[in-house]
Design an enzyme around this catalytic site. Sequence first.
Site, PDB file in Angstrom:
ATOM      1  N   GLU A 185       4.967  -3.933  12.095  1.00 11.80           N
ATOM      2  CA  GLU A 185       3.318  -2.966  11.958  1.00 11.80           C
ATOM      3  C   GLU A 185       2.702  -3.842  11.266  1.00 11.80           C
ATOM      4  O   GLU A 185       3.090  -4.254   9.494  1.00 11.80           O
ATOM      5  CB  GLU A 185       3.753  -1.772  11.075  1.00 11.80           C
ATOM      6  CG  GLU A 185       2.526  -0.954  11.966  1.00 11.80           C
ATOM      7  CD  GLU A 185       1.484  -0.156  10.595  1.00 11.80           C
ATOM      8  OE1 GLU A 185       0.299  -1.038  10.257  1.00 11.80           O
ATOM      9  OE2 GLU A 185       2.169   0.389   9.094  1.00 11.80           O
ATOM     10  N   ASN A 230       0.705  -1.783   0.047  1.00  7.52           N
ATOM     11  CA  ASN A 230       0.020   0.312   0.100  1.00  7.52           C
ATOM     12  C   ASN A 230       0.502   1.734  -0.274  1.00  7.52           C
ATOM     13  O   ASN A 230       0.331   2.151  -0.394  1.00  7.52           O
ATOM     14  CB  ASN A 230      -1.403  -0.390   1.164  1.00  7.52           C
ATOM     15  CG  ASN A 230      -0.269  -0.148   2.511  1.00  7.52           C
ATOM     16  OD1 ASN A 230       0.713  -0.274   2.798  1.00  7.52           O
ATOM     17  ND2 ASN A 230      -1.736   0.399   3.857  1.00  7.52           N
ATOM     18  N   CYS A 246      -3.643   0.468   7.338  1.00  6.88           N
ATOM     19  CA  CYS A 246      -3.409   0.003   8.231  1.00  6.88           C
ATOM     20  C   CYS A 246      -4.085   1.209   9.236  1.00  6.88           C
ATOM     21  O   CYS A 246      -4.402   0.344  10.198  1.00  6.88           O
ATOM     22  CB  CYS A 246      -2.220  -0.654   8.700  1.00  6.88           C
ATOM     23  SG  CYS A 246      -0.630   0.044   7.916  1.00  6.88           S
ATOM     24  N   THR A 284       2.281 -12.451   7.794  1.00  4.55           N
ATOM     25  CA  THR A 284       3.263 -12.645   7.490  1.00  4.55           C
ATOM     26  C   THR A 284       4.369 -12.481   8.765  1.00  4.55           C
ATOM     27  O   THR A 284       5.454 -13.183   8.893  1.00  4.55           O
ATOM     28  CB  THR A 284       3.452 -12.627   6.655  1.00  4.55           C
ATOM     29  OG1 THR A 284       2.625 -11.827   6.251  1.00  4.55           O
ATOM     30  CG2 THR A 284       4.977 -13.384   6.053  1.00  4.55           C
TER      31      THR A 284
HETATM   32  O1  G3P Z   1      -0.841   1.616   6.323  1.00  5.57           O
HETATM   33  C1  G3P Z   1      -0.035   1.706   6.263  1.00  5.57           C
HETATM   34  C2  G3P Z   1       0.261   2.458   7.171  1.00  5.57           C
HETATM   35  O2  G3P Z   1       1.555   2.705   8.072  1.00  5.57           O
HETATM   36  C3  G3P Z   1      -0.390   3.904   7.808  1.00  5.57           C
HETATM   37  O3  G3P Z   1      -0.165   4.931   7.180  1.00  5.57           O
HETATM   38  O4  G3P Z   1       0.172   7.134   6.669  1.00  5.57           O
HETATM   39  O5  G3P Z   1      -1.671   5.897   5.261  1.00  5.57           O
HETATM   40  O6  G3P Z   1      -2.011   6.129   7.798  1.00  5.57           O
HETATM   41  P1  G3P Z   1      -0.866   6.195   6.347  1.00  5.57           P
END
Ligand code: G3P
Length: 478
Positions: free
Chosen positions: A253, A158, A287, A237
């Site tokens: 993470e 992503n 996330c 994973t």
């Molecule tokens: O999904 C990855 C995470 O690090 C989200 O980053 O910048 O979308 O809050 P952000």
Amino acid sequence: GDDTFKFYADGEWKTSTSGKTVNIINPSTLKPVFKVQACTQDEVNKCVDSAKAAQKIWAKTPLWKRAETLHRFAAILREHSVSIAGCLVKEIAKCQKDSVTEVVRSCDLISYTAEEGIRILAQGKFLVSDSFPGNERNKYCLESKIPLGVILAIPPFNYPVNLAVSKIAPALITGNAVILKPPTQGAVAGLHLIHCLHLAGFPKGLVSAITGKGSEIGDLLTMHPGINCISFTGGDTGISISKKAGMIPLQMELGGKDACIVLEDADLDLAASNIVKGGYSYSGQRCTAVKVVCVMESVADTLVSAVNEKVKKLSVGMPEKNCDITPVVSESSANFIQGLVEDAKEKGATFHQEWKREGNLIWPLLIDHVRPDMRIAWEEPFGPVLPVIRIKTIEEGIHHCNANNFALQGCIFTRDINKAIMISDAMESGTIQINGAPARGPDHFPFQGLRDSGIGSQGIINSINIMCKVKSTVINLP
Ligand code: G3P
């Protein structure tokens, strides 16, 4: 052909001796768009060897020079931002303007890391011995920070560029070498990023980029005795990597189920805007996306209709057209999302929009009256579908947040700051946002998950610190 990309080792672009490649499928067309090398175990071992050797030289390179090289890398990356964004559009169906933003944010992150690194690493400690009982003032201790060695960086699909540099930049400023294993979707954007790094002039072998199948080289990389730290962002994973990795620092993470608790006294329009931004940006594939709304029953109807009004305005279509909702990353991901939606439907949830899917493109859904027996109450769809749980007490909302395996972020909407702080303290998640959607940035803020959401804290400052170890020298006076 033109669509086949080499991997990067020893400062050169190479074709794998495996003779095999891995296909990257465009999520919008479902057709192969690029090919990357399926690297062999031997190629992995060679990269680790050259990383080890180059790291020794790099660690002795003055800190200001390391910072200067990183600033050069950032400047070159900035010049390439539009073409790299073009790869993101094709590989991960991120809309054009968000793709450019991702690259520009990455340039800023690299420069900021170079500057922060200079400040953090310039400072050590000086201790004297006579504070501890039984000691005279005859020992002086000099404490400083030294690099770990070779860092394995594994970013997710992503943010193939941004979450690569958020690992690479702190690793390099602290004097480490890096092995990058880009995600398959996003690999070409990752390789393009490495091309910029190459142009900046880091020592040969200091950074390499290995592509290929996790099943073939994954375990070798993550269990390699030459790897001294793993920085991983992704899914489950990460849990198995943590179990297999040796005695090395881990930065993991692994997703979230960020709850958004809306109280009766909240600014409901503010809450609705943040729920839509937090829940549906990049089609929910973050996330830190809002993944469940827990709203007090008395304001639920008003909030839900405010959210629905905004959902109606989201454009749905292709990333090239800058649509708000674009195809999700893969067919299996779309099928998984569909499974969660069907489960909620069968169990009697209220749907405010029609379920609609074309290929990997899923129209945004707000799923209301979700109950704890529905999978979508607990699982992470990673798609543009958002469950709403109507709660009678604040405790119910807190409970829902804490009973989940994930614990990345969460948010609270209320005008009562005292209540907000008390709820934030009660929510067992890495970060709680008050009156705002969950988000990782600004990128120097700490970023960490509890429970299955991960281990170790990220953000520029914390990443710099985790990628060093403490070294001390004690002077014994007569
Ligand atoms: O999904 C990855 C995470 O690090 C989200 O980053 O910048 O979308 O809050 P952000």
